[in-house]
Write a protein that holds these residues in place. Sequence first.
Motif, PDB file in Angstrom:
ATOM      1  N   ALA A 226       0.832  -1.202   0.000  1.00  0.00           N
ATOM      2  CA  ALA A 226       0.000   0.000   0.000  1.00  0.00           C
ATOM      3  C   ALA A 226       0.870   1.258   0.000  1.00  0.00           C
ATOM      4  O   ALA A 226       0.606   2.225  -0.723  1.00  0.00           O
ATOM      5  CB  ALA A 226      -0.930  -0.002   1.208  1.00  0.00           C
ATOM      6  N   ALA A 227       1.929   1.234   0.820  1.00  0.00           N
ATOM      7  CA  ALA A 227       2.828   2.387   0.879  1.00  0.00           C
ATOM      8  C   ALA A 227       3.611   2.535  -0.418  1.00  0.00           C
ATOM      9  O   ALA A 227       3.759   3.642  -0.960  1.00  0.00           O
ATOM     10  CB  ALA A 227       3.780   2.248   2.061  1.00  0.00           C
ATOM     11  N   GLU A 228       4.112   1.435  -0.945  1.00  0.00           N
ATOM     12  CA  GLU A 228       4.890   1.474  -2.181  1.00  0.00           C
ATOM     13  C   GLU A 228       4.034   1.927  -3.367  1.00  0.00           C
ATOM     14  O   GLU A 228       4.510   2.637  -4.262  1.00  0.00           O
ATOM     15  CB  GLU A 228       5.480   0.100  -2.471  1.00  0.00           C
ATOM     16  CG  GLU A 228       6.411   0.055  -3.672  1.00  0.00           C
ATOM     17  CD  GLU A 228       7.008  -1.326  -3.881  1.00  0.00           C
ATOM     18  OE1 GLU A 228       8.234  -1.417  -4.066  1.00  0.00           O
ATOM     19  OE2 GLU A 228       6.235  -2.318  -3.856  1.00  0.00           O
ATOM     20  N   GLY A 229       2.758   1.553  -3.349  1.00  0.00           N
ATOM     21  CA  GLY A 229       1.873   1.928  -4.443  1.00  0.00           C
ATOM     22  C   GLY A 229       1.376   3.358  -4.369  1.00  0.00           C
ATOM     23  O   GLY A 229       0.667   3.814  -5.275  1.00  0.00           O
ATOM     24  N   GLY A 230       1.708   4.059  -3.293  1.00  0.00           N
ATOM     25  CA  GLY A 230       1.257   5.439  -3.155  1.00  0.00           C
ATOM     26  C   GLY A 230      -0.172   5.556  -2.676  1.00  0.00           C
ATOM     27  O   GLY A 230      -0.836   6.576  -2.915  1.00  0.00           O
ATOM     28  N   PHE A 231      -0.656   4.520  -1.976  1.00  0.00           N
ATOM     29  CA  PHE A 231      -2.045   4.496  -1.539  1.00  0.00           C
ATOM     30  C   PHE A 231      -2.226   4.918  -0.086  1.00  0.00           C
ATOM     31  O   PHE A 231      -3.284   4.714   0.508  1.00  0.00           O
ATOM     32  CB  PHE A 231      -2.629   3.090  -1.749  1.00  0.00           C
ATOM     33  CG  PHE A 231      -2.465   2.576  -3.159  1.00  0.00           C
ATOM     34  CD1 PHE A 231      -2.662   3.431  -4.243  1.00  0.00           C
ATOM     35  CD2 PHE A 231      -2.098   1.264  -3.399  1.00  0.00           C
ATOM     36  CE1 PHE A 231      -2.506   2.972  -5.542  1.00  0.00           C
ATOM     37  CE2 PHE A 231      -1.932   0.798  -4.697  1.00  0.00           C
ATOM     38  CZ  PHE A 231      -2.133   1.645  -5.772  1.00  0.00           C
ATOM     39  N   ILE A 232      -1.173   5.505   0.506  1.00  0.00           N
ATOM     40  CA  ILE A 232      -1.266   6.042   1.864  1.00  0.00           C
ATOM     41  C   ILE A 232      -1.131   7.557   1.794  1.00  0.00           C
ATOM     42  O   ILE A 232      -1.138   8.144   0.708  1.00  0.00           O
ATOM     43  CB  ILE A 232      -0.190   5.430   2.784  1.00  0.00           C
ATOM     44  CG1 ILE A 232       1.215   5.830   2.304  1.00  0.00           C
ATOM     45  CG2 ILE A 232      -0.311   3.904   2.807  1.00  0.00           C
ATOM     46  CD1 ILE A 232       2.321   5.481   3.279  1.00  0.00           C
ATOM     47  N   GLU A 233      -0.999   8.211   2.918  1.00  0.00           N
ATOM     48  CA  GLU A 233      -0.857   9.662   2.962  1.00  0.00           C
ATOM     49  C   GLU A 233       0.353  10.122   2.153  1.00  0.00           C
ATOM     50  O   GLU A 233       1.367   9.419   2.085  1.00  0.00           O
ATOM     51  CB  GLU A 233      -0.673  10.137   4.417  1.00  0.00           C
ATOM     52  CG  GLU A 233      -1.677   9.593   5.405  1.00  0.00           C
ATOM     53  CD  GLU A 233      -1.223   8.311   6.082  1.00  0.00           C
ATOM     54  OE1 GLU A 233      -1.608   8.100   7.238  1.00  0.00           O
ATOM     55  OE2 GLU A 233      -0.493   7.499   5.458  1.00  0.00           O
TER      56      GLU A 233
END
Length: 437
Positions: free
Chosen positions: A242-249
């Motif tokens: 999720a973080a690697e995909g840019g799906f967090i803040e």
Amino acid sequence: MFPHSRRTRAAALTALASVIGLTAACSSSSGESNDDGVMAGEITVLTWRTDLLEDGTLDGYKAAFEKKYPDVTVEFEGITDYEGEVRTRMNTDDYGDVLGIPGTITPEQLPDFFEPLGTTEELAQTYRFINDKSFDGNGYGIAVVGNAQGLVYNKAVWEAAGITELPTTPEEFIADLAAIADSTDAVPLYTNYAASWPVTQWDGHRGSITCDEEFNRELPQDDAPWSEGKDLYVIDSVLWDAAEGGFIEDDPTTTDWEASKGMLGTGEIATMALGSWAIGQMQEAAEDPADIGYMPFPNQVGGTFCSSIGGDYNQAINIHSDHKEEARAWIDWFNSESGYAESQGGLSPLLEGDMPTTLADFAALGDDLVYLEQLPAEPGKETLVTDIDNTAEIGLQKEIYRKALIDAARGQTDETKDEFFADLNTRWAEARASVVS
């Protein structure tokens, strides 16, 4: 057990005793019975629920208890940095008559600080989650409320992204986050990185991936728990991907816990990984409480979701207290008569307690969801997981390594996921070799 958090639960208005589950500073009055053999004296209860102190909720618990025990007075002491300050105070004898056991207390330390409340066998006839704070056959704490583990989400946002079914695999979940990013303005998965404690909530899913009630028993025998297909690998891969995909803040270092509750309710945030204790708070902060949903971790075993359940803070009695009889009366009353668990929308610590209405989404899954409670560690092995974890300096129930994971995944370091997990496995194996003989 589940990682403790210094959160402020907004559903507190009716929850007179969340705080209660937490503690009492030592008082100066005598705890001895009066001339009629009736309990008398003053107990101090330490609490992390400063919100319940401020809104007057705790006054209601105090009044109800003192009505039943008119010769006993309850005083609350609210502590904002509960974990840090109480742990420091435990270097002295002055850490309350009743208190919530700090998460940093290891099983073998329980007898040094707390009065035994009974054998685990005795307590298990009345209470759930008694294995959370037990050692060598004795229980030292009773949970104020129980939590199921899952993800709280805004149904309207997910529907706006065209998602009509719950994700059943990590891959489906990541694809859903991508759809939310493409179709809405919401942050697909909000980590609450800056508050630190929210990232520890991911650890609560241990055992639920493989639906294995013996996971914590087996973990000390595993040299590579971050290997593909295993619980910790799956849990941390979801967070990494999720973080690697840019799906967090965009900037996790600037998150705001209190603001995030309203942001989820208004649709600025789509999803957060939090225990079921958070559902009520999110509903209260939402423009439409019906928008707030709760889903199990996106993984199934044989077509069935598994949600780990366990106790929140455990009430305990300071071994140095002069008011142990009164303190025990408070704990028994709080768990059986206060109605705290129900008011918080949590699982009752009582075996005969009802399921909370906040878990209606889980109830709707029927036989497609199993509640999973970890079996207690075998006698003599209660500290193995903690000992290995501490020796490896990983911190399963702390924020450090998962914050490092988020940073690496979003490109703040050069580590790949494989390298990050390999390092965790190496440290765990080396620590295990030195701890397990």
